[in-house]
Design a protein around this motif. Structure first.
Motif, PDB file in Angstrom:
ATOM      1  N   TRP A   1     -45.482  73.061  59.120  1.00  0.00           N
ATOM      2  CA  TRP A   1     -44.606  72.617  60.223  1.00  0.00           C
ATOM      3  C   TRP A   1     -45.776  72.129  61.364  1.00  0.00           C
ATOM      4  O   TRP A   1     -45.944  70.550  61.552  1.00  0.00           O
ATOM      5  N   LEU A   2     -47.102  72.600  61.662  1.00  0.00           N
ATOM      6  CA  LEU A   2     -47.448  73.501  62.374  1.00  0.00           C
ATOM      7  C   LEU A   2     -48.963  72.250  62.035  1.00  0.00           C
ATOM      8  O   LEU A   2     -49.419  71.445  63.024  1.00  0.00           O
ATOM      9  N   SER A   3     -48.844  71.288  61.076  1.00  0.00           N
ATOM     10  CA  SER A   3     -49.890  70.674  60.516  1.00  0.00           C
ATOM     11  C   SER A   3     -49.008  69.078  60.679  1.00  0.00           C
ATOM     12  O   SER A   3     -50.603  68.252  60.380  1.00  0.00           O
ATOM     13  N   SER A   4     -48.517  69.064  61.171  1.00  0.00           N
ATOM     14  CA  SER A   4     -47.860  67.729  61.366  1.00  0.00           C
ATOM     15  C   SER A   4     -47.755  67.092  63.169  1.00  0.00           C
ATOM     16  O   SER A   4     -47.422  68.221  63.614  1.00  0.00           O
ATOM     17  N   SER A   5     -47.506  66.081  63.156  1.00  0.00           N
ATOM     18  CA  SER A   5     -47.189  66.171  64.408  1.00  0.00           C
ATOM     19  C   SER A   5     -45.411  66.448  64.952  1.00  0.00           C
ATOM     20  O   SER A   5     -44.275  66.088  64.215  1.00  0.00           O
ATOM     21  N   PRO A   6     -45.336  66.444  66.083  1.00  0.00           N
ATOM     22  CA  PRO A   6     -44.042  67.612  66.494  1.00  0.00           C
ATOM     23  C   PRO A   6     -42.772  66.275  66.380  1.00  0.00           C
ATOM     24  O   PRO A   6     -41.553  66.827  65.988  1.00  0.00           O
TER      25      PRO A   6
ATOM     26  N   ARG B   1     -41.774  64.826  64.345  1.00  0.00           N
ATOM     27  CA  ARG B   1     -41.812  64.067  62.717  1.00  0.00           C
ATOM     28  C   ARG B   1     -40.986  64.678  62.502  1.00  0.00           C
ATOM     29  O   ARG B   1     -39.742  64.487  61.438  1.00  0.00           O
ATOM     30  N   TRP B   2     -40.710  65.981  63.256  1.00  0.00           N
ATOM     31  CA  TRP B   2     -39.436  67.302  63.200  1.00  0.00           C
ATOM     32  C   TRP B   2     -38.049  66.686  63.856  1.00  0.00           C
ATOM     33  O   TRP B   2     -38.337  66.056  65.136  1.00  0.00           O
ATOM     34  N   GLN B   3     -37.275  67.273  64.335  1.00  0.00           N
ATOM     35  CA  GLN B   3     -36.093  66.974  64.934  1.00  0.00           C
ATOM     36  C   GLN B   3     -36.053  68.807  65.987  1.00  0.00           C
ATOM     37  O   GLN B   3     -37.403  69.181  65.958  1.00  0.00           O
ATOM     38  N   GLN B   4     -35.275  68.249  66.463  1.00  0.00           N
ATOM     39  CA  GLN B   4     -35.766  68.861  68.282  1.00  0.00           C
ATOM     40  C   GLN B   4     -36.290  70.401  67.974  1.00  0.00           C
ATOM     41  O   GLN B   4     -37.038  70.743  69.002  1.00  0.00           O
ATOM     42  N   PHE B   5     -35.389  71.757  67.758  1.00  0.00           N
ATOM     43  CA  PHE B   5     -35.431  72.813  67.775  1.00  0.00           C
ATOM     44  C   PHE B   5     -37.338  72.740  67.383  1.00  0.00           C
ATOM     45  O   PHE B   5     -37.544  73.605  67.860  1.00  0.00           O
ATOM     46  N   VAL B   6     -37.501  72.848  65.706  1.00  0.00           N
ATOM     47  CA  VAL B   6     -38.833  72.470  65.082  1.00  0.00           C
ATOM     48  C   VAL B   6     -39.571  72.426  66.295  1.00  0.00           C
ATOM     49  O   VAL B   6     -41.419  72.052  66.443  1.00  0.00           O
ATOM     50  N   ALA B   7     -39.618  70.777  67.029  1.00  0.00           N
ATOM     51  CA  ALA B   7     -40.597  69.713  67.490  1.00  0.00           C
ATOM     52  C   ALA B   7     -41.360  70.721  68.587  1.00  0.00           C
ATOM     53  O   ALA B   7     -41.897  70.753  69.061  1.00  0.00           O
TER      54      ALA B   7
ATOM     55  N   GLU C   1     -36.835  67.164  58.910  1.00  0.00           N
ATOM     56  CA  GLU C   1     -37.217  66.622  59.092  1.00  0.00           C
ATOM     57  C   GLU C   1     -36.298  65.425  59.763  1.00  0.00           C
ATOM     58  O   GLU C   1     -35.582  65.510  58.719  1.00  0.00           O
ATOM     59  N   ASN C   2     -36.502  64.410  60.205  1.00  0.00           N
ATOM     60  CA  ASN C   2     -36.705  63.508  60.951  1.00  0.00           C
ATOM     61  C   ASN C   2     -36.645  62.540  59.976  1.00  0.00           C
ATOM     62  O   ASN C   2     -36.741  62.027  58.762  1.00  0.00           O
ATOM     63  N   SER C   3     -34.842  61.919  59.421  1.00  0.00           N
ATOM     64  CA  SER C   3     -34.557  60.563  58.270  1.00  0.00           C
ATOM     65  C   SER C   3     -34.857  59.432  58.974  1.00  0.00           C
ATOM     66  O   SER C   3     -34.783  59.336  60.437  1.00  0.00           O
ATOM     67  N   ALA C   4     -35.813  58.767  58.877  1.00  0.00           N
ATOM     68  CA  ALA C   4     -36.213  57.434  58.746  1.00  0.00           C
ATOM     69  C   ALA C   4     -35.171  56.871  58.831  1.00  0.00           C
ATOM     70  O   ALA C   4     -34.682  56.270  57.570  1.00  0.00           O
TER      71      ALA C   4
END
Length: 389
Positions: free
Chosen positions: A125-130, A132-138, A213-216
């Motif tokens: 999670w920490l290696s990617s842009s916020p 990219r993730w859903q709200q709680f994780v982002a 992860e947010n679905s594209a």
């Protein structure tokens, strides 16, 4: 563990000694901060150690600060499930980031910082842009990345993670004799070559729902470029007037209307016909597929962006459906015209409706047309309605 056993183990805390000073500025060559975090189904926590390298080559590390929290419980009233382990691990990383900010502010020194976790998912999670993730994780990833900027996040085996004491819990007897807790992992007091190797990040086999992860989603919108006629005039009344003249010329140029040619000033009916012609042209450019669906099946597809309006087609114009069929109001009130907010025609419509009360009008025919036009209702995507009563 029973309460009586826990109470009996507290007697061993009498011999517990905690050094008040963990660094010696005179013989300390360099200092580093090492933070660890861990979580379980019962609790999560974080701790920070100060590592000092002395002039004689020796290295010491001491516990500087620690904090733990109870893991969230089930909320039966709201039917909320207990927080997953990856989320708890991320919460422990956020707790570590908050501790780190306080320590750096209190020490008022610039030191190299290292952060350790035994969760591969948290590192992923920490290696990617916020984003990219859903709200709680982002939200938490963004805050952690900001608070620990300049530091290095690495993996540590669970057996060498001192924060495991916070998440699993220990008795007072075990705490008093636990060097991992008071001084950190043994490799922390050795050369950096002996530190745990940075394990390659991989989440193969992990349930995609756990990664959050947010679905594209790719949406193809068939929208033709605006017709050049919409750029001929910057005023809707002038655009309607020139369109009416063009439609009159087209009418008079046809062979079958040779004996029924129009002349003189533009009539109200010609202006209204020109306006509706512009509406049809704008909708054909924005809602091409919806028009085809309404003509063939009488309804749009569920994936259409105007599906929530339950659109209908009247005289070739897409209008809002609904339950006002028997209402004692005009058709324009019962079924407003649907427009796309990004089309230039919509901008002209919104401008004239918002300024109609202050518009100076010279001739009576134009005044009647503008007044009646202002009373028509238009729905502009994504849902704001412009109307003048």
């Amino acid at each position: 563990m029973q309460w009586s056993d826990f109470r009996r183990s507290l007697d061993s805390l009498v011999n517990l000694q905690v050094p008040r000073r963990v660094a010696f500025s005179k013989d300390c060559l360099s200092m580093q901060l090492h933070g660890s975090c861990d979580a379980s189904t019962k609790a999560y926590g974080a701790c920070i150690y100060l590592r000092c390298k002395h002039f004689n080559g020796s290295v010491t590390s001491h516990l500087l600060v620690a904090k733990s929290r109870v893991a969230p419980l089930d909320d039966l009233k709201k039917r909320k499930r207990k927080q997953s382990i990856p989320r708890s691990e991320l919460s422990s990383a956020l707790l570590l980031a908050h501790l780190y900010e306080k320590v750096v502010t209190s020490l008022k020194i610039t030191v190299r910082s290292y952060f350790w976790t035994d969760s591969m998912i948290v590192r992923y999670w920490l290696s990617s842009s916020p984003s990219r993730w859903q709200q709680f994780v982002a939200n938490r990833v963004s805050e952690i990345q900001h608070a620990t900027r300049g530091g290095v996040w690495s993996h540590v085996p669970g057996t060498e993670n001192p924060a495991d004491v916070l998440s699993r819990g220990v008795t007072a007897d075990q705490l008093n004799e636990d060097p991992l807790w008071w001084n950190g992992a043994p490799w922390m007091r050795g050369n950096e070559d002996c530190w745990p190797e940075n394990v390659h990040l991989t989440v193969a086999g992990v349930d995609p729902t756990v990664l959050e992860e947010n679905s594209a989603v790719s949406v193809v919108v068939n929208m033709s470029p605006p017709n050049e006629i919409f750029s001929l005039r910057s005023s809707l009344t002038r655009l309607v007037r020139i369109t009416a003249w063009l439609l009159r010329w087209k009418h008079n140029a046809q062979q079958r209307t040779h004996n029924n040619r129009r002349s003189g000033i533009l009539t109200y009916a010609e202006r209204e016909s020109a306006l509706l012609h512009l509406v049809r042209l704008a909708q054909r450019e924005c809602f091409e597929q919806e028009l085809k669906d309404l003509q063939r099946e009488g309804q749009v597809k569920s994936t259409s962006r105007i599906n929530t309006f339950h659109p209908i087609m009247l005289d070739g114009i897409v209008r809002v459906g609904g339950r006002l069929v028997n209402a004692l109001v005009s058709t324009e009130r019962k079924h407003p015209i649907v427009l796309d907010k990004n089309h230039p025609f919509t901008s002209l419509v919104c401008f004239i409706i918002t300024t109609i009360c202050y518009m100076p009008v010279s001739d009576c025919s134009l005044a009647a047309f503008v007044a009646d036009f202002g009373r028509s209702a238009y729905v502009v995507l994504p849902g704001r309605q412009y109307t003048v009563v």
